[in-house]
Design an enzyme around this catalytic site. Structure first.
Site, PDB file in Angstrom:
ATOM      1  N   TYR A   8       7.828   6.364   2.767  1.00  0.00           N
ATOM      2  CA  TYR A   8       6.320   6.434   2.764  1.00  0.00           C
ATOM      3  C   TYR A   8       5.823   4.848   2.827  1.00  0.00           C
ATOM      4  CZ  TYR A   8       1.541   6.939   0.560  1.00  0.00           C
ATOM      5  OH  TYR A   8       0.285   6.891   0.451  1.00  0.00           O
ATOM      6  N   GLN A  37      -6.177  16.087  -1.422  1.00  0.00           N
ATOM      7  CA  GLN A  37      -6.719  15.795  -2.512  1.00  0.00           C
ATOM      8  C   GLN A  37      -8.029  14.687  -2.198  1.00  0.00           C
ATOM      9  OE1 GLN A  37      -4.827  12.392  -4.522  1.00  0.00           O
ATOM     10  NE2 GLN A  37      -5.617  12.688  -6.568  1.00  0.00           N
ATOM     11  N   LEU A  38      -7.677  13.479  -1.274  1.00  0.00           N
ATOM     12  CA  LEU A  38      -8.620  12.884  -0.984  1.00  0.00           C
ATOM     13  C   LEU A  38      -9.590  13.495   0.095  1.00  0.00           C
ATOM     14  CD1 LEU A  38     -10.253   9.884  -0.723  1.00  0.00           C
ATOM     15  CD2 LEU A  38      -8.492   9.433   1.055  1.00  0.00           C
TER      16      LEU A  38
HETATM   17  N1  SER Z   1      -0.480   7.997  -4.665  1.00  0.00           N
HETATM   18  C1  SER Z   1       0.640   7.779  -3.790  1.00  0.00           C
HETATM   19  C2  SER Z   1       1.701   8.072  -4.280  1.00  0.00           C
HETATM   20  O1  SER Z   1       2.091   8.030  -5.279  1.00  0.00           O
HETATM   21  C3  SER Z   1       0.530   6.192  -3.466  1.00  0.00           C
HETATM   22  O2  SER Z   1      -0.410   5.835  -2.612  1.00  0.00           O
HETATM   23  O3  SER Z   1       2.668   8.360  -3.130  1.00  0.00           O
END
Ligand code: SER
Length: 319
Positions: A141, A12-13
């Site tokens: 994460y 996405q980025l």
């Molecule tokens: N956009 C990410 C997520 O929702 C947060 O860094 O996992």
């Protein structure tokens, strides 16, 4: 001579950042890479298939293209990480370790690695969250991002690796779909608003989260990487922010353009993740140290996304 390797360029980025870096440094000087081939726009210029878990393969590309900078964007995000925590740990930490080691061994000029608001947790102050505070992430994460920040700072202090990082909020763009994040609803909602006029949200109406439009995220990243090294005071990761909103507020913004749009709520496991993250972020250090400012508020973002997405979807329909 700057020669960039982007790892995770099809994400996405990665997609939008790679195109911006090619504009800045010249297409031939920005090598896009990902675990598999992706968007045609990236394939037209230099592209390599790369598994960032394999350090020898990274070294091979660094040597082949005389790479001086790496943007390492590949990661398993928050919601997806909870489905397979062991894999998320291995990929997020293993690939970062590889990149930092390669930077050290081959004396690369600069490394970019994204952190996230997921480094914060239930005991973090939720409003205007400061740069330094209690950080007790409770997703795999978030734990990898927190450990990664410590690891980056360690490589800077111990080996002089110039690694720079931002704690991104939820990133919202429409050109490439995000995969597996808790903030992804704020992308999906625009697609559903245009295609179905209704959207079922997996977060509750009043869940406020820090967010940012993709153009601002690309600008922040490039500004940080272009900043003079003497202005970079934080080598773990900078707090960065733009806007903060709830599902109800984004839906109100969409209704200004699509009056018959309807939202309903059915929170799932992602609600717990969102509840452990801040509502808003204090990014004064980024603003003071290297002049960060954002350009998009909620309505400006909504207007631009709906316009761009309409064009994109009707192009697809006509094909
Ligand atoms: N956009 C990410 C997520 O929702 C947060 O860094 O996992």
């Amino acid at each position: 001579m700057t020669k960039v390797l982007v790892i995770g360029a099809c994400g996405q980025l990665g997609f939008e950042l790679t195109l911006a870096l090619r504009k800045l440094h010249g297409s031939e000087n920005v090598i896009a890479s990902d675990i598999r081939k992706g968007q045609e726009e990236l394939m037209n210029d230099s592209f390599e298939v790369l598994d960032a878990m394999n350090k020898m393969d990274i070294i091979h590309l660094v040597k082949k293209h005389n790479i001086t900078q790496i943007y390492h964007l590949a990661a398993v995000l928050s919601a997806k990480g909870e489905k397979n925590p062991g894999f998320a740990w291995d990929l997020n930490m293993g690939s970062l370790s590889n990149v930092l080691e390669v930077a050290k061994e081959y004396q690369l000029d600069k490394i970019y690695w994204p952190s996230s608001i997921a480094v914060f947790g239930p005991n973090t102050p939720q409003n205007n969250t400061p740069q330094n505070c209690i950080m007790d992430p409770n997703t795999v994460y978030g734990i990898t991002k927190q450990a990664g920040e410590r690891w980056c700072e360690y490589y800077f202090n111990k080996y002089g690796v110039d690694v720079r990082s931002l704690r991104y909020p939820g990133l919202i763009g429409y050109k490439t779909m995000p995969g597996g994040g808790t903030t992804d609803y704020a992308v999906d909602i625009y697609y559903k608003a245009l295609q179905e006029r209704k959207f079922e949200c997996f977060l509750s109406a009043n869940t406020a989260l820090p967010m940012m439009y993709m153009d601002d995220a690309v600008k922040a990243t490039i500004d940080l990487m272009q900043a003079d090294a003497s202005n970079i005071k934080i080598h773990s990761s900078y707090n960065i922010s733009a806007i903060s909103f709830t599902p109800e507020q984004i839906s109100t913004s969409i209704k200004k353009y699509i009056p018959d749009f309807e939202i309903s709520y059915k929170p799932d496991f992602r609600q717990n993740i969102a509840d452990s993250w801040p509502n808003s972020i204090d990014d004064s250090k980024a603003r003071n140290d290297w002049g960060w400012y954002h350009q998009y508020d909620l309505d400006k973002m909504t207007e631009e996304i709906l316009k761009g997405l309409k064009e994109m979807l009707s192009i697809e329909e006509n094909q």
